[in-house]
Design a protein around this motif. Structure first.
Motif, PDB file in Angstrom:
ATOM      1  N   VAL A  46      -9.864   3.577   1.890  1.00  0.00           N
ATOM      2  CA  VAL A  46     -10.517   2.884   0.773  1.00  0.00           C
ATOM      3  C   VAL A  46     -10.844   1.447   1.180  1.00  0.00           C
ATOM      4  O   VAL A  46     -11.923   0.936   0.884  1.00  0.00           O
ATOM      5  CB  VAL A  46      -9.642   2.918  -0.505  1.00  0.00           C
ATOM      6  CG1 VAL A  46     -10.244   2.034  -1.599  1.00  0.00           C
ATOM      7  CG2 VAL A  46      -9.505   4.345  -1.016  1.00  0.00           C
ATOM      8  N   PRO A  94      -5.559  -0.110  -3.705  1.00  0.00           N
ATOM      9  CA  PRO A  94      -6.996   0.143  -3.563  1.00  0.00           C
ATOM     10  C   PRO A  94      -7.800  -0.251  -4.808  1.00  0.00           C
ATOM     11  O   PRO A  94      -8.941  -0.702  -4.696  1.00  0.00           O
ATOM     12  CB  PRO A  94      -7.095   1.650  -3.309  1.00  0.00           C
ATOM     13  CG  PRO A  94      -5.782   2.015  -2.725  1.00  0.00           C
ATOM     14  CD  PRO A  94      -4.793   1.108  -3.414  1.00  0.00           C
ATOM     15  N   GLY A 111     -11.904   2.155  -7.338  1.00  0.00           N
ATOM     16  CA  GLY A 111     -10.715   2.215  -6.475  1.00  0.00           C
ATOM     17  C   GLY A 111      -9.878   3.461  -6.692  1.00  0.00           C
ATOM     18  O   GLY A 111      -9.583   4.198  -5.744  1.00  0.00           O
ATOM     19  N   ARG A 139      -9.546   6.577  -3.931  1.00  0.00           N
ATOM     20  CA  ARG A 139      -8.234   6.906  -3.353  1.00  0.00           C
ATOM     21  C   ARG A 139      -7.863   8.350  -3.653  1.00  0.00           C
ATOM     22  O   ARG A 139      -7.382   9.076  -2.794  1.00  0.00           O
ATOM     23  CB  ARG A 139      -7.168   5.936  -3.867  1.00  0.00           C
ATOM     24  CG  ARG A 139      -5.749   6.264  -3.377  1.00  0.00           C
ATOM     25  CD  ARG A 139      -5.680   6.307  -1.856  1.00  0.00           C
ATOM     26  NE  ARG A 139      -4.355   6.602  -1.387  1.00  0.00           N
ATOM     27  CZ  ARG A 139      -3.873   7.824  -1.173  1.00  0.00           C
ATOM     28  NH1 ARG A 139      -4.617   8.889  -1.418  1.00  0.00           N
ATOM     29  NH2 ARG A 139      -2.654   7.992  -0.721  1.00  0.00           N
ATOM     30  N   TYR A 140      -8.102   8.801  -4.881  1.00  0.00           N
ATOM     31  CA  TYR A 140      -7.813  10.182  -5.252  1.00  0.00           C
ATOM     32  C   TYR A 140      -8.679  11.139  -4.432  1.00  0.00           C
ATOM     33  O   TYR A 140      -8.195  12.152  -3.917  1.00  0.00           O
ATOM     34  CB  TYR A 140      -8.055  10.395  -6.755  1.00  0.00           C
ATOM     35  CG  TYR A 140      -7.794  11.816  -7.178  1.00  0.00           C
ATOM     36  CD1 TYR A 140      -6.492  12.267  -7.384  1.00  0.00           C
ATOM     37  CD2 TYR A 140      -8.840  12.710  -7.347  1.00  0.00           C
ATOM     38  CE1 TYR A 140      -6.243  13.573  -7.748  1.00  0.00           C
ATOM     39  CE2 TYR A 140      -8.606  14.031  -7.712  1.00  0.00           C
ATOM     40  CZ  TYR A 140      -7.303  14.455  -7.918  1.00  0.00           C
ATOM     41  OH  TYR A 140      -7.059  15.764  -8.266  1.00  0.00           O
ATOM     42  N   PRO A 173       0.092   3.277  -3.735  1.00  0.00           N
ATOM     43  CA  PRO A 173      -1.109   3.792  -3.060  1.00  0.00           C
ATOM     44  C   PRO A 173      -2.368   3.857  -3.918  1.00  0.00           C
ATOM     45  O   PRO A 173      -3.459   4.039  -3.391  1.00  0.00           O
ATOM     46  CB  PRO A 173      -0.693   5.190  -2.603  1.00  0.00           C
ATOM     47  CG  PRO A 173       0.418   5.576  -3.520  1.00  0.00           C
ATOM     48  CD  PRO A 173       1.126   4.294  -3.881  1.00  0.00           C
ATOM     49  N   TYR A 174      -2.237   3.710  -5.230  1.00  0.00           N
ATOM     50  CA  TYR A 174      -3.424   3.700  -6.093  1.00  0.00           C
ATOM     51  C   TYR A 174      -3.729   2.304  -6.635  1.00  0.00           C
ATOM     52  O   TYR A 174      -4.889   1.961  -6.834  1.00  0.00           O
ATOM     53  CB  TYR A 174      -3.267   4.696  -7.253  1.00  0.00           C
ATOM     54  CG  TYR A 174      -3.398   6.117  -6.783  1.00  0.00           C
ATOM     55  CD1 TYR A 174      -4.644   6.733  -6.718  1.00  0.00           C
ATOM     56  CD2 TYR A 174      -2.291   6.835  -6.363  1.00  0.00           C
ATOM     57  CE1 TYR A 174      -4.779   8.031  -6.260  1.00  0.00           C
ATOM     58  CE2 TYR A 174      -2.418   8.132  -5.891  1.00  0.00           C
ATOM     59  CZ  TYR A 174      -3.665   8.721  -5.846  1.00  0.00           C
ATOM     60  OH  TYR A 174      -3.796   9.992  -5.378  1.00  0.00           O
ATOM     61  N   TYR A 227     -10.160  10.676  -1.458  1.00  0.00           N
ATOM     62  CA  TYR A 227      -9.760  10.716  -0.051  1.00  0.00           C
ATOM     63  C   TYR A 227      -8.456  11.484   0.133  1.00  0.00           C
ATOM     64  O   TYR A 227      -8.283  12.209   1.105  1.00  0.00           O
ATOM     65  CB  TYR A 227      -9.649   9.315   0.539  1.00  0.00           C
ATOM     66  CG  TYR A 227     -10.984   8.602   0.612  1.00  0.00           C
ATOM     67  CD1 TYR A 227     -12.181   9.290   0.657  1.00  0.00           C
ATOM     68  CD2 TYR A 227     -11.039   7.217   0.610  1.00  0.00           C
ATOM     69  CE1 TYR A 227     -13.394   8.637   0.702  1.00  0.00           C
ATOM     70  CE2 TYR A 227     -12.253   6.550   0.658  1.00  0.00           C
ATOM     71  CZ  TYR A 227     -13.423   7.273   0.706  1.00  0.00           C
ATOM     72  OH  TYR A 227     -14.618   6.620   0.750  1.00  0.00           O
ATOM     73  N   GLN A 258      -4.356   5.755   4.337  1.00  0.00           N
ATOM     74  CA  GLN A 258      -4.001   4.609   3.496  1.00  0.00           C
ATOM     75  C   GLN A 258      -4.960   3.430   3.656  1.00  0.00           C
ATOM     76  O   GLN A 258      -4.989   2.531   2.823  1.00  0.00           O
ATOM     77  CB  GLN A 258      -2.554   4.151   3.727  1.00  0.00           C
ATOM     78  CG  GLN A 258      -2.283   3.565   5.090  1.00  0.00           C
ATOM     79  CD  GLN A 258      -1.772   4.582   6.095  1.00  0.00           C
ATOM     80  OE1 GLN A 258      -2.074   5.769   5.986  1.00  0.00           O
ATOM     81  NE2 GLN A 258      -1.018   4.124   7.071  1.00  0.00           N
ATOM     82  N   LEU A 294       0.823  -1.205   0.000  1.00  0.00           N
ATOM     83  CA  LEU A 294       0.000   0.000   0.000  1.00  0.00           C
ATOM     84  C   LEU A 294       0.859   1.257   0.000  1.00  0.00           C
ATOM     85  O   LEU A 294       0.558   2.234  -0.692  1.00  0.00           O
ATOM     86  CB  LEU A 294      -0.940  -0.017   1.202  1.00  0.00           C
ATOM     87  CG  LEU A 294      -2.088   0.961   1.249  1.00  0.00           C
ATOM     88  CD1 LEU A 294      -2.920   0.905  -0.021  1.00  0.00           C
ATOM     89  CD2 LEU A 294      -2.964   0.672   2.449  1.00  0.00           C
TER      90      LEU A 294
END
Length: 187
Positions: free
Chosen positions: A159, A23, A67, A71-72, A19-20, A74, A156, A15
């Motif tokens: 999601v 998720p 996903g 993530r973007y 990070p993208y 948040y 982190q 993660l």
């Protein structure tokens, strides 16, 4: 117990490095799982007869749209609204539910209809039939989940928390977007 800790550390490391991607994978797997649950438990289809193509399409929406978008989003809330505190969490929930939820749900419903091969007229009909109901149902569940998410969960893992709850939500969305509508003939 050590294997669970090892798996957790591996997930944390993955993660942090991706990070993208992580998720996106989580969301894709959980949306696919929601579709399988919908087909087997709600639609009473035997596991051997599930529509695998439908499941893969629903899963791909999670991987390519859900996903990454979550993530973007948040990350954007974290950057511009803040990271912690009750007031920050409440602001995030309000912004999330007023701005993001309606657009995101609209996008998901359109993506599902497109994946089902529907034309523009049928997509409009689906939106007319489902959008307000899905949005209303969203407001019964998600503000409460997001208060917990934004108050207690590190960025982190936000999601992931949402997608665990969304397993049930995805089951509902899969059922809602795949149920056959009855055509009533007027004489």
């Amino acid at each position: 117990m050590n294997s669970i800790r090892g798996l957790f550390r591996l997930c944390q490391k993955s993660l942090s490095r991706r990070p993208y991607v992580v998720p996106a994978i989580q969301t894709g797997v959980l949306m696919g799982s929601g579709d399988i649950i919908s087909q087997t438990l709600i639609e009473n289809i035997r596991i051997t007869d599930i529509d695998v193509k439908r499941t893969l399409k629903f899963s791909s929406i999670g991987f390519f749209v859900g996903g990454p978008a979550l993530r973007y989003w948040y990350g954007t809330l974290y950057k511009f609204v803040g990271s912690s505190g009750k007031t920050v969490a409440l602001k995030k929930v309000i912004i999330d539910q007023i701005f993001f939820a309606p657009i995101f749900l609209f996008s998901i419903l359109v993506a599902v209809a497109v994946m089902q091969g529907k034309d523009v007229n049928n997509i409009k009909k689906d939106l007319e039939a489902n959008y307000l109901d899905v949005l209303k149902t969203n407001y019964y569940l998600w503000p409460w989940v997001q208060i917990i998410n934004f108050s207690f969960v590190p960025l982190q893992y936000q999601v992931l928390l949402v997608q665990v709850v969304a397993l049930f939500w995805n089951t509902y969305l899969s059922w809602k977007t795949n149920k056959k509508t009855e055509i009533v003939k007027m004489n």
